[in-house]
Design a protein around this motif. Structure first.
Motif, PDB file in Angstrom:
ATOM      1  N   ILE A 199       0.870  -1.174   0.000  1.00 32.40           N
ATOM      2  CA  ILE A 199       0.000   0.000   0.000  1.00 32.40           C
ATOM      3  C   ILE A 199       0.907   1.224   0.000  1.00 32.40           C
ATOM      4  N   SER A 200       0.835   2.018  -1.054  1.00 32.88           N
ATOM      5  CA  SER A 200       1.693   3.192  -1.175  1.00 32.88           C
ATOM      6  C   SER A 200       0.876   4.471  -1.040  1.00 32.88           C
ATOM      7  N   PRO A 201       1.500   5.550  -0.575  1.00 32.45           N
ATOM      8  CA  PRO A 201       0.795   6.834  -0.478  1.00 32.45           C
ATOM      9  C   PRO A 201       0.330   7.312  -1.849  1.00 32.45           C
ATOM     10  N   PRO A 202      -0.730   8.145  -1.873  1.00 31.44           N
ATOM     11  CA  PRO A 202      -1.466   8.672  -0.719  1.00 31.44           C
ATOM     12  C   PRO A 202      -2.385   7.618  -0.116  1.00 31.44           C
ATOM     13  N   LEU A 203      -2.480   7.609   1.207  1.00 30.63           N
ATOM     14  CA  LEU A 203      -3.284   6.620   1.907  1.00 30.63           C
ATOM     15  C   LEU A 203      -4.694   7.170   2.126  1.00 30.63           C
ATOM     16  N   VAL A 204      -5.666   6.542   1.516  1.00 28.03           N
ATOM     17  CA  VAL A 204      -7.073   6.913   1.686  1.00 28.03           C
ATOM     18  C   VAL A 204      -7.746   5.733   2.383  1.00 28.03           C
ATOM     19  N   PRO A 205      -7.978   5.825   3.687  1.00 27.35           N
ATOM     20  CA  PRO A 205      -8.428   4.664   4.464  1.00 27.35           C
ATOM     21  C   PRO A 205      -9.625   3.929   3.887  1.00 27.35           C
ATOM     22  N   ASN A 206     -10.636   4.643   3.425  1.00 30.80           N
ATOM     23  CA  ASN A 206     -11.827   3.971   2.908  1.00 30.80           C
ATOM     24  C   ASN A 206     -11.494   3.144   1.671  1.00 30.80           C
ATOM     25  N   ASN A 207     -10.662   3.679   0.797  1.00 32.90           N
ATOM     26  CA  ASN A 207     -10.282   2.954  -0.417  1.00 32.90           C
ATOM     27  C   ASN A 207      -9.439   1.725  -0.084  1.00 32.90           C
ATOM     28  N   ILE A 208      -8.529   1.887   0.869  1.00 38.82           N
ATOM     29  CA  ILE A 208      -7.692   0.759   1.282  1.00 38.82           C
ATOM     30  C   ILE A 208      -8.555  -0.336   1.897  1.00 38.82           C
ATOM     31  N   ALA A 209      -9.496   0.061   2.746  1.00 35.67           N
ATOM     32  CA  ALA A 209     -10.371  -0.915   3.394  1.00 35.67           C
ATOM     33  C   ALA A 209     -11.207  -1.671   2.370  1.00 35.67           C
ATOM     34  N   THR A 210     -11.705  -0.970   1.364  1.00 36.49           N
ATOM     35  CA  THR A 210     -12.497  -1.621   0.323  1.00 36.49           C
ATOM     36  C   THR A 210     -11.662  -2.637  -0.445  1.00 36.49           C
ATOM     37  N   ALA A 211     -10.447  -2.238  -0.824  1.00 34.35           N
ATOM     38  CA  ALA A 211      -9.566  -3.136  -1.572  1.00 34.35           C
ATOM     39  C   ALA A 211      -9.169  -4.345  -0.725  1.00 34.35           C
ATOM     40  N   PHE A 212      -8.859  -4.099   0.551  1.00 40.24           N
ATOM     41  CA  PHE A 212      -8.459  -5.215   1.406  1.00 40.24           C
ATOM     42  C   PHE A 212      -9.630  -6.165   1.652  1.00 40.24           C
ATOM     43  N   SER A 213     -10.814  -5.629   1.884  1.00 43.45           N
ATOM     44  CA  SER A 213     -11.975  -6.479   2.144  1.00 43.45           C
ATOM     45  C   SER A 213     -12.243  -7.409   0.966  1.00 43.45           C
ATOM     46  N   GLN A 214     -12.036  -6.906  -0.244  1.00 41.99           N
ATOM     47  CA  GLN A 214     -12.200  -7.756  -1.426  1.00 41.99           C
ATOM     48  C   GLN A 214     -11.140  -8.852  -1.448  1.00 41.99           C
ATOM     49  N   LEU A 215      -9.890  -8.481  -1.151  1.00 40.06           N
ATOM     50  CA  LEU A 215      -8.809  -9.468  -1.093  1.00 40.06           C
ATOM     51  C   LEU A 215      -9.096 -10.513  -0.018  1.00 40.06           C
ATOM     52  N   TYR A 216      -9.554 -10.057   1.126  1.00 36.60           N
ATOM     53  CA  TYR A 216      -9.867 -10.952   2.245  1.00 36.60           C
ATOM     54  C   TYR A 216     -10.954 -11.950   1.842  1.00 36.60           C
ATOM     55  N   GLY A 217     -12.009 -11.450   1.202  1.00 39.59           N
ATOM     56  CA  GLY A 217     -13.090 -12.324   0.771  1.00 39.59           C
ATOM     57  C   GLY A 217     -12.650 -13.298  -0.307  1.00 39.59           C
ATOM     58  N   ASP A 218     -11.863 -12.825  -1.271  1.00 41.45           N
ATOM     59  CA  ASP A 218     -11.376 -13.698  -2.343  1.00 41.45           C
ATOM     60  C   ASP A 218     -10.490 -14.805  -1.779  1.00 41.45           C
ATOM     61  N   THR A 219      -9.648 -14.450  -0.811  1.00 42.43           N
ATOM     62  CA  THR A 219      -8.754 -15.441  -0.211  1.00 42.43           C
ATOM     63  C   THR A 219      -9.546 -16.494   0.547  1.00 42.43           C
ATOM     64  N   ALA A 220     -10.550 -16.056   1.310  1.00 43.81           N
ATOM     65  CA  ALA A 220     -11.383 -16.998   2.061  1.00 43.81           C
ATOM     66  C   ALA A 220     -12.128 -17.933   1.114  1.00 43.81           C
ATOM     67  N   ALA A 221     -12.646 -17.396   0.012  1.00 45.91           N
ATOM     68  CA  ALA A 221     -13.372 -18.221  -0.954  1.00 45.91           C
ATOM     69  C   ALA A 221     -12.447 -19.243  -1.605  1.00 45.91           C
ATOM     70  N   ARG A 222     -11.229 -18.831  -1.925  1.00 50.20           N
ATOM     71  CA  ARG A 222     -10.276 -19.746  -2.546  1.00 50.20           C
ATOM     72  C   ARG A 222      -9.883 -20.866  -1.583  1.00 50.20           C
ATOM     73  N   GLN A 223      -9.681 -20.518  -0.322  1.00 47.26           N
ATOM     74  CA  GLN A 223      -9.331 -21.532   0.671  1.00 47.26           C
ATOM     75  C   GLN A 223     -10.466 -22.526   0.871  1.00 47.26           C
ATOM     76  N   LEU A 224     -11.702 -22.030   0.856  1.00 54.39           N
ATOM     77  CA  LEU A 224     -12.857 -22.915   0.998  1.00 54.39           C
ATOM     78  C   LEU A 224     -12.952 -23.869  -0.187  1.00 54.39           C
ATOM     79  N   ALA A 225     -12.714 -23.343  -1.391  1.00 54.86           N
ATOM     80  CA  ALA A 225     -12.766 -24.179  -2.587  1.00 54.86           C
ATOM     81  C   ALA A 225     -11.691 -25.262  -2.554  1.00 54.86           C
ATOM     82  N   GLN A 226     -10.515 -24.918  -2.042  1.00 59.98           N
ATOM     83  CA  GLN A 226      -9.425 -25.891  -1.966  1.00 59.98           C
ATOM     84  C   GLN A 226      -9.752 -27.014  -0.982  1.00 59.98           C
ATOM     85  N   ARG A 227     -10.447 -26.668   0.108  1.00 58.94           N
ATOM     86  CA  ARG A 227     -10.815 -27.693   1.094  1.00 58.94           C
ATOM     87  C   ARG A 227     -11.879 -28.640   0.551  1.00 58.94           C
ATOM     88  N   ASN A 228     -12.710 -28.112  -0.352  1.00 57.58           N
ATOM     89  CA  ASN A 228     -13.769 -28.940  -0.927  1.00 57.58           C
ATOM     90  C   ASN A 228     -13.292 -29.694  -2.161  1.00 57.58           C
TER      91      ASN A 228
END
Length: 228
Positions: A199-228
């Motif tokens: 994450i490089s400046p300029p830091l806009v917290p709302n934008n960073i949170a949105t991008a991270f939340s998507q990454l977090y959800g994608d990672t969780a979905a991928r891990q679930l798919a791998q377990r199944n």
């Protein structure tokens, strides 16, 4: 390549006398800056979070945390870790970035990610002046759950080289008076200890949170798919 922020000289007695006051003033003023910055056109801003197509496992490292315990690769287990390198004598970039990190944390939690999944870490690259107890008080001013750590120059370099986070301590011009340059980026490590993004400046917290939340959800979905 992250921006390199050069810090002005500041003497030891100034830190002791005015660090907390200075942080308070910066944080208060920065709130206005953050609000204004949030009104900027989205097209004018770089991506909030750059992720890597393939995450890179970190090698072993060992630092000392603010409780004088070991902060190492195992300390990153089970957390998404946001790592920022700086130093307490830093008059501008460090306190404003730590303030931004506190806002990023709040926004991510508001988006539905559990606080237990997150870890925000301030790593001092100025171990000669920044001691464990001082670091603990400093970072917890911004958030009581923030963690701090430091280590020898060799220990710090071992980690910063893996992340591509340059820093340099300039020769002293007087006792405890010297400049430190360091990256102004935040480095993201996933719960398995793999370098996931930057994450490089300029830091806009709302934008960073949105991008991270998507990454977090994608990672969780991928891990679930791998377990199944």
């Amino acid at each position: 390549m992250p921006h390199i922020a050069t810090r002005q000289r500041i003497s030891a007695f100034l830190l002791a006398a005015g660090a907390l006051l200075g942080v308070s003033l910066v944080a208060g003023g920065y709130w206005t800056l953050w609000q204004t910055r949030g009104q900027a056109s989205m097209s004018d801003l770089p991506p909030a979070l750059i992720t890597f197509p393939e995450r890179r496992p970190l090698a072993e490292f060992a630092l000392i945390d603010d409780a004088k315990g070991v902060f190492d690769l195992k300390s990153l287990d089970s957390h998404w870790s946001f790592l920022f390198f700086g130093f307490m004598y830093c008059p501008d970039i460090c306190p404003t970035t730590l303030y931004d990190m506190s806002q990023v944390k709040r926004e991510i939690i508001a988006a539905g990610v559990g606080a237990e999944a997150l870890q925000f870490v301030f790593i001092s690259v100025d171990p000669a002046r920044d001691k464990a107890l001082q670091l603990q008080r400093y970072v917890q001013y911004f958030d009581p759950e923030f963690v701090s750590a430091t280590g020898s120059m060799g220990q710090l370099t071992n980690l910063t080289r893996q992340l591509g986070a340059p820093f340099r301590v300039e020769p002293a011009t007087a006792e405890n008076v010297y400049e430190v340059t360091h990256s102004s980026a935040i480095y993201l490590v996933d719960p398995s200890g793999q370098y996931a993004g930057i994450i490089s400046p300029p830091l806009v917290p709302n934008n960073i949170a949105t991008a991270f939340s998507q990454l977090y959800g994608d990672t969780a979905a991928r891990q679930l798919a791998q377990r199944n």
